[in-house]
Design a protein around this motif. Structure first.
Motif, PDB file in Angstrom:
ATOM      1  N   LEU A  10      22.007  27.245  22.299  1.00  0.00           N
ATOM      2  CA  LEU A  10      22.359  26.250  24.213  1.00  0.00           C
ATOM      3  C   LEU A  10      21.838  25.051  23.645  1.00  0.00           C
ATOM      4  O   LEU A  10      22.868  24.221  24.718  1.00  0.00           O
ATOM      5  CB  LEU A  10      21.301  27.047  24.660  1.00  0.00           C
ATOM      6  N   GLU A  11      21.269  24.174  23.437  1.00  0.00           N
ATOM      7  CA  GLU A  11      19.989  23.223  23.442  1.00  0.00           C
ATOM      8  C   GLU A  11      21.723  22.221  22.979  1.00  0.00           C
ATOM      9  O   GLU A  11      22.329  21.249  23.194  1.00  0.00           O
ATOM     10  CB  GLU A  11      19.575  23.106  22.598  1.00  0.00           C
ATOM     11  N   ASN A  12      22.302  22.392  21.457  1.00  0.00           N
ATOM     12  CA  ASN A  12      23.247  21.928  20.817  1.00  0.00           C
ATOM     13  C   ASN A  12      24.778  22.117  21.550  1.00  0.00           C
ATOM     14  O   ASN A  12      25.714  20.646  21.983  1.00  0.00           O
ATOM     15  CB  ASN A  12      23.182  22.309  19.427  1.00  0.00           C
ATOM     16  N   SER A  13      24.625  23.056  21.975  1.00  0.00           N
ATOM     17  CA  SER A  13      26.516  23.062  23.105  1.00  0.00           C
ATOM     18  C   SER A  13      25.971  22.351  24.207  1.00  0.00           C
ATOM     19  O   SER A  13      27.194  21.249  24.399  1.00  0.00           O
ATOM     20  CB  SER A  13      26.315  24.692  23.627  1.00  0.00           C
ATOM     21  N   LEU A  14      25.310  22.015  25.307  1.00  0.00           N
ATOM     22  CA  LEU A  14      25.066  21.175  26.190  1.00  0.00           C
ATOM     23  C   LEU A  14      24.754  19.727  25.683  1.00  0.00           C
ATOM     24  O   LEU A  14      25.631  19.039  26.196  1.00  0.00           O
ATOM     25  CB  LEU A  14      23.518  21.680  26.972  1.00  0.00           C
ATOM     26  N   ALA A  15      24.282  19.337  24.587  1.00  0.00           N
ATOM     27  CA  ALA A  15      24.055  17.977  24.274  1.00  0.00           C
ATOM     28  C   ALA A  15      25.664  17.490  24.270  1.00  0.00           C
ATOM     29  O   ALA A  15      26.153  16.646  24.192  1.00  0.00           O
ATOM     30  CB  ALA A  15      23.325  17.822  22.856  1.00  0.00           C
ATOM     31  N   GLU A  16      26.490  18.398  23.544  1.00  0.00           N
ATOM     32  CA  GLU A  16      28.049  17.726  22.739  1.00  0.00           C
ATOM     33  C   GLU A  16      28.775  17.896  23.743  1.00  0.00           C
ATOM     34  O   GLU A  16      29.141  17.389  24.028  1.00  0.00           O
ATOM     35  CB  GLU A  16      28.159  18.822  21.848  1.00  0.00           C
ATOM     36  N   SER A  17      28.292  18.918  25.296  1.00  0.00           N
ATOM     37  CA  SER A  17      29.997  18.582  25.766  1.00  0.00           C
ATOM     38  C   SER A  17      29.370  18.220  27.310  1.00  0.00           C
ATOM     39  O   SER A  17      30.213  17.460  27.247  1.00  0.00           O
ATOM     40  CB  SER A  17      29.838  20.630  26.565  1.00  0.00           C
ATOM     41  N   LEU A  18      28.040  17.475  26.879  1.00  0.00           N
ATOM     42  CA  LEU A  18      27.704  15.843  28.132  1.00  0.00           C
ATOM     43  C   LEU A  18      27.950  14.869  27.119  1.00  0.00           C
ATOM     44  O   LEU A  18      27.469  14.009  28.169  1.00  0.00           O
ATOM     45  CB  LEU A  18      26.558  16.625  28.395  1.00  0.00           C
ATOM     46  N   ALA A  19      27.877  14.704  26.430  1.00  0.00           N
ATOM     47  CA  ALA A  19      28.042  13.230  25.090  1.00  0.00           C
ATOM     48  C   ALA A  19      29.331  12.533  26.236  1.00  0.00           C
ATOM     49  O   ALA A  19      28.221  11.353  26.105  1.00  0.00           O
ATOM     50  CB  ALA A  19      28.406  13.479  24.132  1.00  0.00           C
ATOM     51  N   GLU A  20      29.885  12.365  26.552  1.00  0.00           N
ATOM     52  CA  GLU A  20      31.009  11.671  27.271  1.00  0.00           C
ATOM     53  C   GLU A  20      30.258  11.268  28.623  1.00  0.00           C
ATOM     54  O   GLU A  20      31.048  10.496  29.168  1.00  0.00           O
ATOM     55  CB  GLU A  20      32.091  12.219  26.946  1.00  0.00           C
ATOM     56  N   LEU A  21      29.678  11.974  29.279  1.00  0.00           N
ATOM     57  CA  LEU A  21      28.848  12.452  30.757  1.00  0.00           C
ATOM     58  C   LEU A  21      28.247  10.973  30.636  1.00  0.00           C
ATOM     59  O   LEU A  21      27.347  10.460  31.347  1.00  0.00           O
ATOM     60  CB  LEU A  21      28.605  13.239  31.366  1.00  0.00           C
ATOM     61  N   VAL A  22      27.510  10.988  29.095  1.00  0.00           N
ATOM     62  CA  VAL A  22      25.700   9.927  29.673  1.00  0.00           C
ATOM     63  C   VAL A  22      26.124   9.175  29.323  1.00  0.00           C
ATOM     64  O   VAL A  22      26.792   7.963  28.625  1.00  0.00           O
ATOM     65  CB  VAL A  22      24.891  10.263  28.485  1.00  0.00           C
ATOM     66  N   PRO A  23      25.244   8.143  30.325  1.00  0.00           N
ATOM     67  CA  PRO A  23      25.918   6.525  29.982  1.00  0.00           C
ATOM     68  C   PRO A  23      25.477   5.997  28.663  1.00  0.00           C
ATOM     69  O   PRO A  23      24.582   6.076  28.256  1.00  0.00           O
ATOM     70  CB  PRO A  23      25.424   5.296  31.384  1.00  0.00           C
ATOM     71  N   ASP A  24      25.889   4.793  28.518  1.00  0.00           N
ATOM     72  CA  ASP A  24      25.052   4.304  27.040  1.00  0.00           C
ATOM     73  C   ASP A  24      24.084   3.265  27.312  1.00  0.00           C
ATOM     74  O   ASP A  24      23.218   2.889  28.723  1.00  0.00           O
ATOM     75  CB  ASP A  24      26.859   2.725  26.555  1.00  0.00           C
ATOM     76  N   LYS A  25      23.149   3.191  26.608  1.00  0.00           N
ATOM     77  CA  LYS A  25      21.651   2.757  26.473  1.00  0.00           C
ATOM     78  C   LYS A  25      22.098   1.256  26.815  1.00  0.00           C
ATOM     79  O   LYS A  25      23.309   0.737  26.523  1.00  0.00           O
ATOM     80  CB  LYS A  25      21.545   2.636  24.813  1.00  0.00           C
ATOM     81  N   GLY A  26      20.855   1.019  27.782  1.00  0.00           N
ATOM     82  CA  GLY A  26      21.258  -0.563  28.716  1.00  0.00           C
ATOM     83  C   GLY A  26      21.856  -0.489  29.527  1.00  0.00           C
ATOM     84  O   GLY A  26      21.424  -0.858  30.588  1.00  0.00           O
ATOM     85  N   GLU A  27      23.077   1.008  30.384  1.00  0.00           N
ATOM     86  CA  GLU A  27      23.157   0.950  31.186  1.00  0.00           C
ATOM     87  C   GLU A  27      22.391   1.719  31.750  1.00  0.00           C
ATOM     88  O   GLU A  27      21.775   2.606  32.000  1.00  0.00           O
ATOM     89  CB  GLU A  27      24.811   1.671  31.481  1.00  0.00           C
ATOM     90  N   THR A  28      22.101   1.687  33.229  1.00  0.00           N
ATOM     91  CA  THR A  28      21.094   1.860  33.848  1.00  0.00           C
ATOM     92  C   THR A  28      21.381   2.756  34.796  1.00  0.00           C
ATOM     93  O   THR A  28      22.731   3.200  35.459  1.00  0.00           O
ATOM     94  CB  THR A  28      21.177   0.977  35.345  1.00  0.00           C
ATOM     95  N   VAL A  29      21.106   4.032  34.578  1.00  0.00           N
ATOM     96  CA  VAL A  29      21.384   5.672  34.815  1.00  0.00           C
ATOM     97  C   VAL A  29      20.375   6.324  37.239  1.00  0.00           C
ATOM     98  O   VAL A  29      20.093   5.829  36.697  1.00  0.00           O
ATOM     99  CB  VAL A  29      20.858   6.630  34.628  1.00  0.00           C
ATOM    100  N   THR A  30      22.339   6.020  37.787  1.00  0.00           N
ATOM    101  CA  THR A  30      21.505   6.160  38.867  1.00  0.00           C
ATOM    102  C   THR A  30      21.104   7.779  39.314  1.00  0.00           C
ATOM    103  O   THR A  30      21.849   8.767  38.118  1.00  0.00           O
ATOM    104  CB  THR A  30      22.613   5.432  40.137  1.00  0.00           C
ATOM    105  N   GLN A  31      20.494   7.874  39.841  1.00  0.00           N
ATOM    106  CA  GLN A  31      19.999   9.430  40.380  1.00  0.00           C
ATOM    107  C   GLN A  31      21.194  10.516  40.157  1.00  0.00           C
ATOM    108  O   GLN A  31      21.740  11.465  40.599  1.00  0.00           O
ATOM    109  CB  GLN A  31      19.593   9.607  41.871  1.00  0.00           C
TER     110      GLN A  31
END
Length: 119
Positions: A10-31
């Motif tokens: 479950l953890e791996n599946s979620l992390a893999e499927s969301l990798a594209e949505l996560v901003p790169d390090k250094g980009e501020t993530v808004t709420q």
């Protein structure tokens, strides 16, 4: 052992499927951006958001969301954590998490169940 495998899958599946949505390090993530990531995660596994907040851990601000997946005895609680300054999304079951928010997840879900039943 099978339960741990299910949690890890479950953890791996979620992390893999969301990798594209996560901003790169250094980009501020808004709420709002974090909410989009969490919504995508929960939609992928049929989960329900319990709560989300911003906390400071180890000198770093992080977005944290707690969610539940499944029903009854099969229900699992997840924590999704993303640094405010971008980087890797951490997905873990509340049972394995050391975050203080993990302890709140099950209690909050119980409260939501009671309120929903009363409505």
């Amino acid at each position: 052992m099978a339960e741990q495998l299910d949690e890890q899958e479950l953890e791996n599946s979620l992390a893999e499927s969301l990798a594209e949505l996560v901003p790169d390090k250094g980009e501020t993530v808004t709420q709002d951006a974090f909410a989009e990531v969490v919504d995508g995660a929960l939609e992928a596994v049929g989960g329900r958001l319990l709560f989300k907040m911003q906390v400071e851990a180890d000198g770093q601000r992080q977005h944290v969301a707690a969610a539940s997946v499944g029903d009854g005895d099969q229900r699992q609680f997840l924590l999704l954590t993303l640094p405010v300054d971008g980087g890797a999304l951490k997905v873990e079951t509340a049972a394995k998490s050391t975050s203080p928010a993990a302890g709140i997840a099950a209690a909050y879900a119980g409260l939501m169940d009671v309120l929903q039943a009363a409505a």
